[in-house]
Design a protein around this motif. Sequence first.
Motif, mmCIF file in Angstrom:
data_model
loop_
_atom_site.group_PDB
_atom_site.id
_atom_site.type_symbol
_atom_site.label_atom_id
_atom_site.label_comp_id
_atom_site.label_asym_id
_atom_site.label_seq_id
_atom_site.Cartn_x
_atom_site.Cartn_y
_atom_site.Cartn_z
ATOM 1 N N MET A 15 8.086 -9.356 -14.484
ATOM 2 C CA MET A 15 7.378 -8.253 -14.325
ATOM 3 C C MET A 15 8.685 -7.089 -14.792
ATOM 4 O O MET A 15 10.126 -7.479 -14.326
ATOM 5 C CB MET A 15 6.876 -7.907 -13.065
ATOM 6 N N THR A 16 8.318 -6.140 -15.328
ATOM 7 C CA THR A 16 9.240 -5.175 -15.645
ATOM 8 C C THR A 16 8.921 -3.960 -15.319
ATOM 9 O O THR A 16 8.274 -3.196 -15.912
ATOM 10 C CB THR A 16 9.451 -5.157 -17.185
ATOM 11 N N LEU A 17 9.146 -3.560 -14.008
ATOM 12 C CA LEU A 17 8.823 -2.238 -13.398
ATOM 13 C C LEU A 17 9.465 -2.057 -12.234
ATOM 14 O O LEU A 17 10.364 -2.921 -11.663
ATOM 15 C CB LEU A 17 7.526 -2.190 -13.209
ATOM 16 N N ARG A 18 9.575 -0.585 -11.953
ATOM 17 C CA ARG A 18 10.480 -0.358 -10.831
ATOM 18 C C ARG A 18 9.468 0.494 -9.721
ATOM 19 O O ARG A 18 8.754 1.286 -10.327
ATOM 20 C CB ARG A 18 11.500 0.941 -11.331
ATOM 21 N N LEU A 19 9.744 0.094 -8.549
ATOM 22 C CA LEU A 19 8.663 0.526 -7.482
ATOM 23 C C LEU A 19 9.584 1.422 -6.640
ATOM 24 O O LEU A 19 8.989 1.631 -5.398
ATOM 25 C CB LEU A 19 8.158 -0.614 -6.785
ATOM 26 N N ARG A 32 -11.393 3.728 -0.201
ATOM 27 C CA ARG A 32 -11.444 2.763 -1.310
ATOM 28 C C ARG A 32 -11.272 3.686 -2.584
ATOM 29 O O ARG A 32 -12.043 4.361 -2.828
ATOM 30 C CB ARG A 32 -12.540 1.721 -1.262
ATOM 31 N N HIS A 33 -10.341 3.185 -3.514
ATOM 32 C CA HIS A 33 -10.232 3.690 -4.971
ATOM 33 C C HIS A 33 -10.055 2.673 -6.024
ATOM 34 O O HIS A 33 -9.607 1.611 -5.800
ATOM 35 C CB HIS A 33 -9.009 4.496 -4.823
ATOM 36 N N ALA A 34 -10.616 3.082 -7.123
ATOM 37 C CA ALA A 34 -10.825 2.223 -8.302
ATOM 38 C C ALA A 34 -9.896 2.777 -9.261
ATOM 39 O O ALA A 34 -9.341 3.730 -9.628
ATOM 40 C CB ALA A 34 -12.140 2.394 -9.040
ATOM 41 N N LEU A 35 -9.132 1.546 -9.737
ATOM 42 C CA LEU A 35 -7.839 1.714 -10.517
ATOM 43 C C LEU A 35 -8.507 1.180 -11.965
ATOM 44 O O LEU A 35 -8.215 -0.219 -12.263
ATOM 45 C CB LEU A 35 -6.609 1.183 -10.140
ATOM 46 N N GLY A 54 5.301 10.671 2.907
ATOM 47 C CA GLY A 54 6.606 10.680 2.343
ATOM 48 C C GLY A 54 7.346 9.373 2.669
ATOM 49 O O GLY A 54 8.574 9.159 2.496
ATOM 50 N N GLN A 55 7.012 8.714 3.862
ATOM 51 C CA GLN A 55 7.412 7.265 4.173
ATOM 52 C C GLN A 55 6.971 6.161 3.541
ATOM 53 O O GLN A 55 5.978 6.143 3.168
ATOM 54 C CB GLN A 55 7.256 7.107 5.855
ATOM 55 N N PRO A 56 8.033 5.290 3.068
ATOM 56 C CA PRO A 56 7.498 4.080 2.259
ATOM 57 C C PRO A 56 6.465 3.294 3.041
ATOM 58 O O PRO A 56 6.477 3.102 4.260
ATOM 59 C CB PRO A 56 8.819 3.510 2.093
ATOM 60 N N ALA A 57 5.385 2.751 2.283
ATOM 61 C CA ALA A 57 4.484 2.172 3.061
ATOM 62 C C ALA A 57 4.363 0.739 2.606
ATOM 63 O O ALA A 57 4.528 0.335 1.333
ATOM 64 C CB ALA A 57 3.119 2.806 2.396
ATOM 65 N N PRO A 58 4.113 -0.282 3.513
ATOM 66 C CA PRO A 58 3.870 -1.671 3.176
ATOM 67 C C PRO A 58 2.612 -1.733 2.135
ATOM 68 O O PRO A 58 1.965 -1.070 2.190
ATOM 69 C CB PRO A 58 3.803 -2.306 4.485
ATOM 70 N N LEU A 59 3.015 -2.821 1.412
ATOM 71 C CA LEU A 59 1.822 -2.671 0.156
ATOM 72 C C LEU A 59 1.606 -4.357 0.243
ATOM 73 O O LEU A 59 2.415 -5.264 -0.053
ATOM 74 C CB LEU A 59 2.286 -2.496 -1.092
ATOM 75 N N VAL A 119 -0.158 2.753 -8.148
ATOM 76 C CA VAL A 119 0.013 2.947 -6.679
ATOM 77 C C VAL A 119 1.341 3.723 -6.420
ATOM 78 O O VAL A 119 1.353 4.506 -5.760
ATOM 79 C CB VAL A 119 -0.062 1.405 -6.155
ATOM 80 N N ALA A 120 2.592 3.257 -7.072
ATOM 81 C CA ALA A 120 3.836 3.736 -7.069
ATOM 82 C C ALA A 120 3.813 5.410 -7.525
ATOM 83 O O ALA A 120 4.649 6.052 -7.119
ATOM 84 C CB ALA A 120 4.837 2.928 -7.718
ATOM 85 N N THR A 121 3.038 5.673 -8.294
ATOM 86 C CA THR A 121 2.861 7.086 -8.569
ATOM 87 C C THR A 121 2.278 7.765 -7.681
ATOM 88 O O THR A 121 2.777 8.861 -7.495
ATOM 89 C CB THR A 121 1.849 7.305 -9.926
ATOM 90 N N HIS A 122 1.559 7.523 -6.555
ATOM 91 C CA HIS A 122 1.029 8.043 -5.594
ATOM 92 C C HIS A 122 1.821 8.124 -4.069
ATOM 93 O O HIS A 122 1.733 8.700 -3.430
ATOM 94 C CB HIS A 122 -0.507 7.797 -5.445
#
Length: 239
Positions: A15-19, A32-35, A54-59, A119-122
């Motif tokens: 994968m080539t992404l930064r979270l 529930r949200h549709a992506l 503002g706090q990091p959330a487990p995913l 997800v990381a955008t929000h």
Amino acid sequence: MIDPSLMSGALAGRMTLRLDAAPSAAPLPPGRHALPFPEGREAVLVVPEGLEAGQPAPLLVMFHGAGGEANKVLPHLVRHARARRFLLLVPQSMFPTWDIVIGGHGPDLERLQTALQQVATHFPIDTGHLAFAGFSDGGSYALSVGLTNGDVVSHVIGLSAGFMNTFTRHGSPRVFLAHGRADTQLPFETSAGPHAQRLLADGTDLTLLPFDGDHVIEPWVVERAIGFFLGPQEAGPGG
């Protein structure tokens, strides 16, 4: 027939992404949200109530089994996401099962990256608690992609997984394997057993949980897997 052009990119499953970047959009409300994707088969994101702003959330990312869909695995995890307050992302394979099972990394990995980036955008993501989990073919996918991207993923959970297709391992995620001793589809002796030996030989921090049962998702096993991911749940008042 699969269009070979869809299988390009995502070389060797990486994968080539930064979270770890700060979110650029407002948090999504609980629920529930549709992506969506242009080709359909949307990913589903469950946002629990009570996330600290503002706090990091487990995913936790959960991959369904062959011929499955998000709605088949969501019921096993939604209550845990709400109770333990972690984001739950459930992608859906473009084809009857995940691309790695039918020809190599390609569109599903690209779609996964897109969903994770959304997800990381929000939400800020707790990269120390980012799990890839799956059942059956989804478990194989979680193991394969999770171990290949262990520098991104902190935990890998394989429930009745069939195989591991890891080109080159990166990082050192913790691994949880659960498998029924009486599994008639993917026998323990040819899947979880050899997987465990290979992982232990590689120095992996492994939790192996054989259980008496067939090719099924057991609620108590899911409970154990969530504890592996987030630690034991604190007892409430009087608990």
